[in-house]
Design an enzyme around this catalytic site. Structure first.
Site, PDB file in Angstrom:
ATOM      1  N   VAL A 108       0.945  -1.260   0.167  1.00 32.01           N
ATOM      2  CA  VAL A 108      -0.025   0.002  -0.281  1.00 32.01           C
ATOM      3  C   VAL A 108       0.919   1.126  -0.059  1.00 32.01           C
ATOM      4  O   VAL A 108       1.778   1.242   0.425  1.00 32.01           O
ATOM      5  CB  VAL A 108      -0.923   0.043   1.259  1.00 32.01           C
ATOM      6  CG1 VAL A 108      -1.869  -1.234   1.256  1.00 32.01           C
ATOM      7  CG2 VAL A 108      -0.303   0.164   2.594  1.00 32.01           C
ATOM      8  N   CYS A 110       2.371   2.827  -2.247  1.00 27.99           N
ATOM      9  CA  CYS A 110       4.028   2.844  -2.723  1.00 27.99           C
ATOM     10  C   CYS A 110       3.585   3.238  -4.105  1.00 27.99           C
ATOM     11  O   CYS A 110       4.842   2.788  -4.962  1.00 27.99           O
ATOM     12  CB  CYS A 110       4.530   1.929  -2.334  1.00 27.99           C
ATOM     13  SG  CYS A 110       3.748   0.291  -3.010  1.00 27.99           S
ATOM     14  N   GLY A 111       2.663   3.612  -4.881  1.00 24.01           N
ATOM     15  CA  GLY A 111       2.503   4.013  -6.063  1.00 24.01           C
ATOM     16  C   GLY A 111       2.074   2.771  -7.363  1.00 24.01           C
ATOM     17  O   GLY A 111       2.312   2.988  -8.434  1.00 24.01           O
ATOM     18  N   LEU A 112       1.649   1.946  -6.487  1.00 22.36           N
ATOM     19  CA  LEU A 112       1.098   0.708  -7.154  1.00 22.36           C
ATOM     20  C   LEU A 112      -0.423   0.590  -7.654  1.00 22.36           C
ATOM     21  O   LEU A 112      -0.853  -0.432  -8.213  1.00 22.36           O
ATOM     22  CB  LEU A 112       1.674  -0.686  -6.764  1.00 22.36           C
ATOM     23  CG  LEU A 112       3.293  -0.848  -6.839  1.00 22.36           C
ATOM     24  CD1 LEU A 112       3.601  -2.274  -5.986  1.00 22.36           C
ATOM     25  CD2 LEU A 112       3.885  -0.704  -8.029  1.00 22.36           C
ATOM     26  N   SER A 114      -2.985   0.652  -5.216  1.00 23.38           N
ATOM     27  CA  SER A 114      -3.630  -0.638  -4.320  1.00 23.38           C
ATOM     28  C   SER A 114      -5.159  -0.283  -3.898  1.00 23.38           C
ATOM     29  O   SER A 114      -5.968  -0.956  -4.074  1.00 23.38           O
ATOM     30  CB  SER A 114      -2.913  -0.776  -3.152  1.00 23.38           C
ATOM     31  OG  SER A 114      -2.548   0.602  -2.183  1.00 23.38           O
ATOM     32  N   SER A 115      -5.035   1.178  -3.447  1.00 21.86           N
ATOM     33  CA  SER A 115      -6.504   1.576  -3.375  1.00 21.86           C
ATOM     34  C   SER A 115      -7.749   1.394  -4.633  1.00 21.86           C
ATOM     35  O   SER A 115      -8.714   1.076  -4.490  1.00 21.86           O
ATOM     36  CB  SER A 115      -6.687   3.064  -2.959  1.00 21.86           C
ATOM     37  OG  SER A 115      -6.028   3.972  -3.805  1.00 21.86           O
ATOM     38  N   ALA A 116      -6.898   1.824  -5.816  1.00 23.34           N
ATOM     39  CA  ALA A 116      -7.547   1.748  -7.023  1.00 23.34           C
ATOM     40  C   ALA A 116      -7.922   0.266  -7.284  1.00 23.34           C
ATOM     41  O   ALA A 116      -8.896   0.031  -7.984  1.00 23.34           O
ATOM     42  CB  ALA A 116      -6.925   2.364  -8.374  1.00 23.34           C
ATOM     43  N   SER A 117      -7.114  -0.589  -7.321  1.00 25.48           N
ATOM     44  CA  SER A 117      -7.248  -2.025  -7.428  1.00 25.48           C
ATOM     45  C   SER A 117      -8.335  -2.584  -6.763  1.00 25.48           C
ATOM     46  O   SER A 117      -9.410  -3.280  -7.277  1.00 25.48           O
ATOM     47  CB  SER A 117      -6.208  -2.835  -7.235  1.00 25.48           C
ATOM     48  OG  SER A 117      -6.410  -4.252  -7.632  1.00 25.48           O
ATOM     49  N   ASP A 158      -4.519   5.350 -12.558  1.00 25.20           N
ATOM     50  CA  ASP A 158      -4.806   4.099 -11.908  1.00 25.20           C
ATOM     51  C   ASP A 158      -6.125   3.364 -12.035  1.00 25.20           C
ATOM     52  O   ASP A 158      -5.954   2.196 -12.410  1.00 25.20           O
ATOM     53  CB  ASP A 158      -4.892   4.535 -10.264  1.00 25.20           C
ATOM     54  CG  ASP A 158      -3.572   4.613  -9.741  1.00 25.20           C
ATOM     55  OD1 ASP A 158      -2.506   5.155 -10.715  1.00 25.20           O
ATOM     56  OD2 ASP A 158      -3.205   4.738  -8.578  1.00 25.20           O
TER      57      ASP A 158
END
Length: 315
Positions: A108, A110-112, A114-117, A158
């Site tokens: 979480v 860190c730019g990947l 996670s919240s959008a997924s 995202d």
């Protein structure tokens, strides 16, 4: 019903995209999972399995949530907002509730994405569960509404990348999918995502700091040239050098850290190339793997107290 959604990584164009320049993002196979189960009555139960947290909500109360109340349910806010917006968007008036079991392989903040997924997974789960199938455009639209409602402002990067998958070129909050030779090339690339350290600043703070850099437009134009070259290449060595070049330009924006630079140096030396990914200030590095040196690369990275995720593009 179980819904799996990918995460995303920015290959090129961090921060430049905020100013109307291009960014290139790809969906990757670090997945989140949303399981939905029917419950009688008017109850919604959210189980955040990774955090070992759970909470019950009344369906009627979810309809009345607003940005000022989300902070009371911090860990649950993206799920709650996604439920509310999906029910409203699809004009669903349910006469039974549900339980959501949510888990994720994505680190979480860190730019990947996670919240959008989790947001996109929740939207898909709710709409399918109540038999209101949505196409990608509507799913991405709801996802954007959720991020805007929670954050006050949002980018499509995202939510669109996670919804449409593959490779997206983003500019001025619009996107186009990249197909053809570049897509074929990326399918044959192996990337490592290296979670180097907790981010020291929020994205908004970093964006505000970049805004104060006088020669930022010159740097963004150079990044755009890197993207031009990258989209034409089908050679891993050349592509890796362009990743390294993009990282050096991001360093001029003061968003890297000593540890990120150290991981990038290892990736440049023992992989084809590397760069930070996301807003910076900590977080992750992406490395294009040179399989001939992969064991040595992993050995060096494991000395650095990092988390390593092998990933490929999700179509």
């Amino acid at each position: 019903m179980i819904i799996k959604t990918p995460s995303k990584v920015i290959l090129f164009g961090e921060h430049a995209v905020v100013y109307g320049y291009r960014a290139v993002s790809i969906a990757i196979n670090l997945m989140s999972t949303v399981e939905i189960v029917k419950k009688e009555g008017n109850m919604v139960r959210l189980n955040l399995l990774d955090l070992n947290k759970a909470q019950n909500f009344d369906l009627d109360s979810i309809y009345n949530l607003n940005p000022s109340t989300y902070n009371k349910f911090d860990d649950f806010k993206y799920c709650l907002c996604a439920i509310k917006n999906t029910l409203n968007y699809c004009k669903i008036n349910p006469n039974f509730g549900f339980e959501l079991n949510i888990s994720s392989k994505i680190p979480v903040s860190c730019g990947l994405g996670s919240s959008a997924s989790i947001t996109i997974g929740t939207i898909k789960a709710i709409s399918k569960f109540y038999e209101k199938e949505l196409d990608n455009e509507n799913i991405a639209n709801i996802g954007y509404l959720v991020e805007k409602e929670i954050q006050g402002k949002a980018s499509i990067t995202d939510t669109s990348t996670i919804t449409y998958k593959g490779i997206l070129e983003i500019k001025n909050n619009k996107f186009k999918k990249i197909k053809g030779e570049f897509e074929d090339f990326l399918k044959n690339c192996k990337f490592l995502i290296v979670y180097a350290e907790k981010r020291k600043k929020k994205t908004a703070e970093l964006v505000n700091e970049v805004a104060k850099i006088e020669n930022k437009d010159e740097i963004f134009k150079e990044i755009d040239k890197v993207i031009n070259e990258a989209l034409k290449t089908n050679n891993k060595e050349d592509f890796g050098k362009l990743m390294a070049k993009n990282h050096n330009l991001l360093k001029k924006l003061n968003i890297s850290t000593p540890k990120l630079d150290r991981i990038v140096d290892i990736g440049n030396r023992l992989g084809f190339g590397a760069k930070l990914t996301g807003a910076g200030g900590g977080g992750c590095v992406i490395i294009l793997v040179n399989e001939e040196k992969e064991k040595e690369l992993l050995k060096e990275l494991n000395k650095e107290d990092v988390k390593i995720f092998e990933c490929k593009m999700v179509e």
